[in-house]
Design an enzyme around this catalytic site. Sequence first.
Site, PDB file in Angstrom:
ATOM      1  N   CYS A 105      25.848  66.701  35.708  1.00 46.90           N
ATOM      2  CA  CYS A 105      26.771  65.569  35.389  1.00 46.90           C
ATOM      3  C   CYS A 105      26.103  64.405  34.924  1.00 46.90           C
ATOM      4  O   CYS A 105      25.284  63.892  35.755  1.00 46.90           O
ATOM      5  CB  CYS A 105      27.753  65.463  36.601  1.00 46.90           C
ATOM      6  SG  CYS A 105      28.858  64.096  36.462  1.00 46.90           S
ATOM      7  N   GLN A 286      41.293  48.083  37.698  1.00 45.03           N
ATOM      8  CA  GLN A 286      39.908  48.264  38.111  1.00 45.03           C
ATOM      9  C   GLN A 286      40.147  49.609  38.800  1.00 45.03           C
ATOM     10  O   GLN A 286      41.018  50.145  39.487  1.00 45.03           O
ATOM     11  CB  GLN A 286      39.781  47.292  39.221  1.00 45.03           C
ATOM     12  CG  GLN A 286      39.313  45.910  38.565  1.00 45.03           C
ATOM     13  CD  GLN A 286      37.865  46.022  37.900  1.00 45.03           C
ATOM     14  OE1 GLN A 286      37.012  46.581  38.213  1.00 45.03           O
ATOM     15  NE2 GLN A 286      37.669  45.060  37.117  1.00 45.03           N
ATOM     16  N   CYS A 410      31.540  43.154  33.818  1.00 41.30           N
ATOM     17  CA  CYS A 410      31.087  44.352  34.033  1.00 41.30           C
ATOM     18  C   CYS A 410      29.855  44.597  33.741  1.00 41.30           C
ATOM     19  O   CYS A 410      29.420  45.830  33.897  1.00 41.30           O
ATOM     20  CB  CYS A 410      32.282  45.369  33.624  1.00 41.30           C
ATOM     21  SG  CYS A 410      32.366  45.395  31.749  1.00 41.30           S
TER      22      CYS A 410
END
Length: 457
Positions: A105, A286, A410
């Site tokens: 992953c 968020q 971000c």
Amino acid sequence: MNHRTRTTPRTNRTKDQDAPGAAASLVGERYEVEVGPVAHGGHCIARHDGRVLFVRHALPGERVIALITEGDEESRFLRADAVEVLQASNDRVEAPCPYAGPGACGGCDWQHAAPGAQRRLKVAVITEQLERLAGLTPQEAGWDGTVMPAPGDKVERGKVPAWRTRVQYAIDGEGFAGLRKHRSHEVQVIDRCLIAAPEVAELGVERRHWPDTESVEAIAAAGSSDRQVVITPKPDGRLPLVELDRPVSVLRVDDQGGVHRVHGRGFVRERAAGRTWRVGAGGFWQVHPQAADLLVRAVLDGLAPRRGETALDLYCGVGLFAGALAERVGERGAVLGIESGKRAVEDARHNLADFDRVRIEHGKVEQVLPRTGITEADLVVLDPPRAGAGRATVRQLASMTPRRIAYVACDPAALARDLKYFEAEAYAPVSLRAFDLFPMTHHVECVAILEPAAKGS
């Protein structure tokens, strides 16, 4: 546990196997390397025969065997996974998730690092980006050099906080749910995502079969019981029967990207800043359950809004910062929000309908802002996408001579680039705060407060 994964084996191609004249691939080669500093993007830097390697699943100071995953003999740099650790860092832990690691992953970058070490890695990245792209030391940026975890996210070594309230599952060719591998379309089938919030995990998306489906997004609102799945069928595929372990609303994405309600509400209700917020499918919110409140407090503390002031909320989403500002500037103040997402604009107008002096405009900031005719503003909040605001928008904002600007970022690289643009417009950061709102990943959220630079500085 279900460790099924559909993969195409990596091969170490030679020059004879490549197209005529193409450089020989180095994919599959293994190099023993000394791991250097962390770099932006969830990897560390190493070198072999003068060539830079970006190595995932490693930590600074380690000696590892690096398996090349991308690059050829003419590449400026190579990408690699640390597949064997010869000399481990004291910060290394066993990854709690069985799907975290080389070739699996791609969602978590730092599960092999102790929680405190993860935050130190993020400190190093922010520091490097500020110095290299903005020419600022942490002190010059007004930053104390810490990345703060959200309350409740401080966990022991080897533990994982379950924080992610929105999870985008990819569906493999056989209809099983999983997550994308790093820089790949391949799907790692999973039976559980450890960083998924409990309210997402309890839906049981991973335990269901999803025929004719490309992806399933699972959403669990913070502050309400709303649960939602957004299903993207394959082209010409039929919508599967959705039977999950908890009641949910179901939405469907069509071939043009439009989202349609199948049953239940077409939105979820989030709670933050003392208000309830409607967030429709595709609207930004968020993903950490405490992020909205933490960021609102950081913005308001930094801006210190006054009654009667005018404010801009750029890239305003569903109106979170606009609403918080409207409360503070009062009936004699005014707030303008600008947002490019049509559904988010509809939600923002709904969410802020009780404020007479709030206006939400639809469109791209760089196009809408010059058309508003606004030449002055007291306060600005901007929360741009990962690419940042850019030079033109920074120049436009500076021309309005706001007394303070709050920049919510971000991406530390985009923040640093834009701080350099602000410097050219005589604005400088007076404070910077960093929050670890994406534990186990390389992502970090920052809030910088800027003011007009002192004359002569």
